[in-house]
Enzyme design. Sequence first.
Site, PDB file in Angstrom:
ATOM      1  N   ARG A  67       0.665  -1.155   0.121  1.00 42.71           N
ATOM      2  CA  ARG A  67       0.015   0.064   0.052  1.00 42.71           C
ATOM      3  C   ARG A  67       0.963   1.084  -0.226  1.00 42.71           C
ATOM      4  O   ARG A  67       2.055   1.223   0.087  1.00 42.71           O
ATOM      5  CB  ARG A  67      -1.131   0.078   1.025  1.00 42.71           C
ATOM      6  N   GLN A  70       3.478   5.412   5.003  1.00 42.25           N
ATOM      7  CA  GLN A  70       4.357   4.979   5.876  1.00 42.25           C
ATOM      8  C   GLN A  70       4.349   3.783   6.898  1.00 42.25           C
ATOM      9  O   GLN A  70       3.482   3.072   6.731  1.00 42.25           O
ATOM     10  CB  GLN A  70       5.163   6.222   6.549  1.00 42.25           C
ATOM     11  N   ILE A  71       4.925   3.902   8.036  1.00 47.35           N
ATOM     12  CA  ILE A  71       4.565   2.769   9.062  1.00 47.35           C
ATOM     13  C   ILE A  71       3.197   3.208   9.697  1.00 47.35           C
ATOM     14  O   ILE A  71       3.115   4.190  10.175  1.00 47.35           O
ATOM     15  CB  ILE A  71       5.848   2.763  10.006  1.00 47.35           C
ATOM     16  N   THR A  72       2.708   1.922  10.106  1.00 51.45           N
ATOM     17  CA  THR A  72       1.599   2.021  11.219  1.00 51.45           C
ATOM     18  C   THR A  72       1.478   1.087  12.093  1.00 51.45           C
ATOM     19  O   THR A  72       2.175  -0.263  11.570  1.00 51.45           O
ATOM     20  CB  THR A  72       0.150   2.415  10.389  1.00 51.45           C
ATOM     21  N   HIS A  74      -1.236  -2.339  13.638  1.00 52.18           N
ATOM     22  CA  HIS A  74      -2.442  -2.819  13.931  1.00 52.18           C
ATOM     23  C   HIS A  74      -2.570  -3.705  14.985  1.00 52.18           C
ATOM     24  O   HIS A  74      -1.308  -4.269  15.489  1.00 52.18           O
ATOM     25  CB  HIS A  74      -2.923  -3.612  12.586  1.00 52.18           C
ATOM     26  N   CYS A 165       2.772   7.001  10.795  1.00 56.41           N
ATOM     27  CA  CYS A 165       2.399   7.521   9.023  1.00 56.41           C
ATOM     28  C   CYS A 165       3.512   8.450   8.807  1.00 56.41           C
ATOM     29  O   CYS A 165       3.345   9.240   7.822  1.00 56.41           O
ATOM     30  CB  CYS A 165       1.200   8.130   9.125  1.00 56.41           C
TER      31      CYS A 165
END
EC number: 2.3.1.181
Length: 219
Positions: A67, A70-72, A74, A165
Amino acid sequence: MIVKRLGLVEYAPALEAMRVFTAERGADTPDEIWLLQHPPVYTLGQAGKPEHLLQNPAAIPLVHIDRGGQITYHGPGQLVAYLLLDLHRRRLKVRELVHLMEQAIIDTLAGYGLHAERKDGAPGVYVAGDKIAALGLRVRNGCSYHGLAINVDADLAPFGWINPCGYEGLKTIRMRDFGIEASVEEVGEVLLAHLQRLLPPLADTAGAADTAHRAEQAV
């Protein structure tokens, strides 16, 4: 529209299932929305920079994915909705879908008494400048996958170990912080109703070719 309520699902199998579905779908394949949660995982988008993972004391897995963004993070207590849509058939452009997703989140939170809004240049949804929901999409051959995540009652500590993000110092919040005790499943049904209300109906594909995004792209 087919809706799948999948419960708690490991991230890697869910990602592979989305890819396979998108690769194998045909002109008449129904669109799907998946509602689920993931065990703890960090995901890093195509242009993501590994240095945005500042520390990882809990040894949370990091998955590089396709996708945008940046980084997220979950984890349990976070509502994830994946939108597997044929944008061509719904006469939707990518930016329009992003705006629609944000609006569905804003309307969902409004139903719980929260005033949420967009932020210029930073996809997602915010309450008083703090991020409560994230977005990330992939579009291949005019069909979307990935989607959105709303922090309902998630553990926020892992967000403190990253630049969410890609934004240093961005504060991440959850619905529970405002005394909202709704479950992930309950919030999912409210969100689903708004998504279904806002999504345009299926169109005649022959007449919608001018709006199709057939090249691979990410948001």
